[in-house]
Write an enzyme that holds these catalytic residues in place. Structure first.
Site, short mmCIF file in Angstrom:
data_model
loop_
_atom_site.label_atom_id
_atom_site.label_comp_id
_atom_site.label_asym_id
_atom_site.label_seq_id
_atom_site.Cartn_x
_atom_site.Cartn_y
_atom_site.Cartn_z
N HIS A 116 83.74 84.75 53.27
CA HIS A 116 84.21 84.47 51.90
C HIS A 116 84.41 85.77 51.12
O HIS A 116 85.26 85.84 50.24
CB HIS A 116 83.19 83.57 51.21
CG HIS A 116 83.52 83.19 49.81
ND1 HIS A 116 84.77 82.79 49.41
CD2 HIS A 116 82.73 83.14 48.68
CE1 HIS A 116 84.75 82.50 48.11
NE2 HIS A 116 83.53 82.72 47.66
N ASP A 141 79.08 78.90 51.27
CA ASP A 141 79.80 80.17 51.39
C ASP A 141 79.36 80.87 52.68
O ASP A 141 78.17 80.97 52.97
CB ASP A 141 79.47 81.11 50.23
CG ASP A 141 80.00 80.63 48.89
OD1 ASP A 141 80.76 79.63 48.88
OD2 ASP A 141 79.65 81.23 47.86
N HIS A 177 76.58 87.59 45.63
CA HIS A 177 77.28 87.17 46.84
C HIS A 177 77.31 88.31 47.86
O HIS A 177 77.07 88.09 49.06
CB HIS A 177 78.73 86.78 46.52
CG HIS A 177 78.91 85.38 46.00
ND1 HIS A 177 78.71 85.06 44.69
CD2 HIS A 177 79.27 84.24 46.63
CE1 HIS A 177 78.96 83.76 44.53
NE2 HIS A 177 79.30 83.24 45.69
N HIS A 213 79.22 72.89 48.37
CA HIS A 213 79.84 73.62 49.49
C HIS A 213 79.00 74.81 49.91
O HIS A 213 78.05 75.20 49.22
CB HIS A 213 81.24 74.10 49.10
CG HIS A 213 81.23 75.18 48.06
ND1 HIS A 213 81.19 74.92 46.72
CD2 HIS A 213 81.21 76.54 48.16
CE1 HIS A 213 81.16 76.05 46.04
NE2 HIS A 213 81.16 77.05 46.90
N HIS A 218 86.07 75.63 49.04
CA HIS A 218 84.85 75.75 48.22
C HIS A 218 84.81 74.67 47.15
O HIS A 218 84.40 74.91 46.02
CB HIS A 218 84.75 77.16 47.62
CG HIS A 218 84.63 78.22 48.66
ND1 HIS A 218 83.44 78.85 48.97
CD2 HIS A 218 85.55 78.75 49.50
CE1 HIS A 218 83.64 79.72 49.95
NE2 HIS A 218 84.92 79.67 50.29
N GLU A 273 76.26 76.05 47.02
CA GLU A 273 76.43 75.94 45.57
C GLU A 273 76.78 74.51 45.18
O GLU A 273 77.24 73.72 46.00
CB GLU A 273 77.52 76.92 45.10
CG GLU A 273 77.12 78.37 45.33
CD GLU A 273 78.26 79.37 45.20
OE1 GLU A 273 77.99 80.53 44.83
OE2 GLU A 273 79.41 79.00 45.50
#
Length: 214
Positions: free
Chosen positions: A56, A52, A164, A50, A46, A176
């Site tokens: 994750h 997710d 998340h 990157h 990350h 992000e």
């Protein structure tokens, strides 16, 4: 047609999530000695701009290597959140000019302007995050994913990683640490691309994030 690179450069002296070691970039072979150049990269999944994956957060979550390539690109709309005060919540009132183009978009890209603090301690504090209604809107309008120009879609203080869980729990993706979203038009056709490294069990991966504006 114009292409915008929305990706931070990966280098040893760079911003990383608090507590994460920075990447190591070492020469492995040189043209002078071996006839070719290779570089040894050591970095967390990350790092930098990157993506997710559900894996994750969830023990049995889907990895990026299991998602179809179609998940990683599509029409996008920019949500301009810059008028919000530090620490503000990104609500539906940020959807300017009617909801239709935001509903039709497969990606929402949240422009907070926080990338101006990249490399500074301020980058980790008081950035806006989506509120519950915005998360519900994302989930109810068939999105592939969302993008943030901040370190996280949750505040650093939210150890539960609430947003998340909601987003990744529906097999959407989160990108992000984007940059330069202010260069994209508030209206018009934007196609967003975020292509992650494909490795086994990928819980996340650096991406080269691009926007093509027609």
């Amino acid at each position: 047609m114009k292409t915008w690179d929305l990706t931070h450069l990966i280098q040893e002296e760079m911003t990383v999530y608090p507590g994460t070691p920075p990447p190591l970039i070492r020469p492995a072979c040189s043209v002078e000695e071996a006839g070719y150049k290779e570089t040894l990269l050591t970095l967390f999944s990350h790092t930098g701009t990157h993506m997710d994956a559900p894996a994750h957060i969830f023990p049995r979550g889907v990895g990026l290597d299991q998602l179809p390539a179609e998940q990683f690109w599509g029409p996008a709309a920019v949500v301009d959140c810059r008028p919000l005060a530090p620490g503000g919540k990104i609500g539906l009132d940020c959807l300017k000019g009617g909801r239709v183009r935001y509903e039709r978009a497969e990606f929402l890209l949240f422009l907070t302007g926080w990338d101006r603090y990249w490399g500074q301690d301020a980058y980790f504090h008081n950035y806006p995050v989506p509120d519950r209604e915005m998360i519900r809107f994302i989930l109810e309008t068939g999105k592939k994913g969302v993008g943030m120009d901040t370190i996280s879609i949750d505040s650093v203080e939210d150890k539960a990683l609430t947003n998340h869980h909601h987003i990744l729990g529906k097999n959407l993706i989160i990108v992000e640490n984007l940059k330069g979203l202010e260069n994209l038009p508030g209206a018009g056709k934007i196609h967003f691309f975020a292509l992650p490294m494909k490795y086994i069990g990928a819980d996340g991966a650096p991406v080269r994030a691009l926007a093509i504006v027609r």
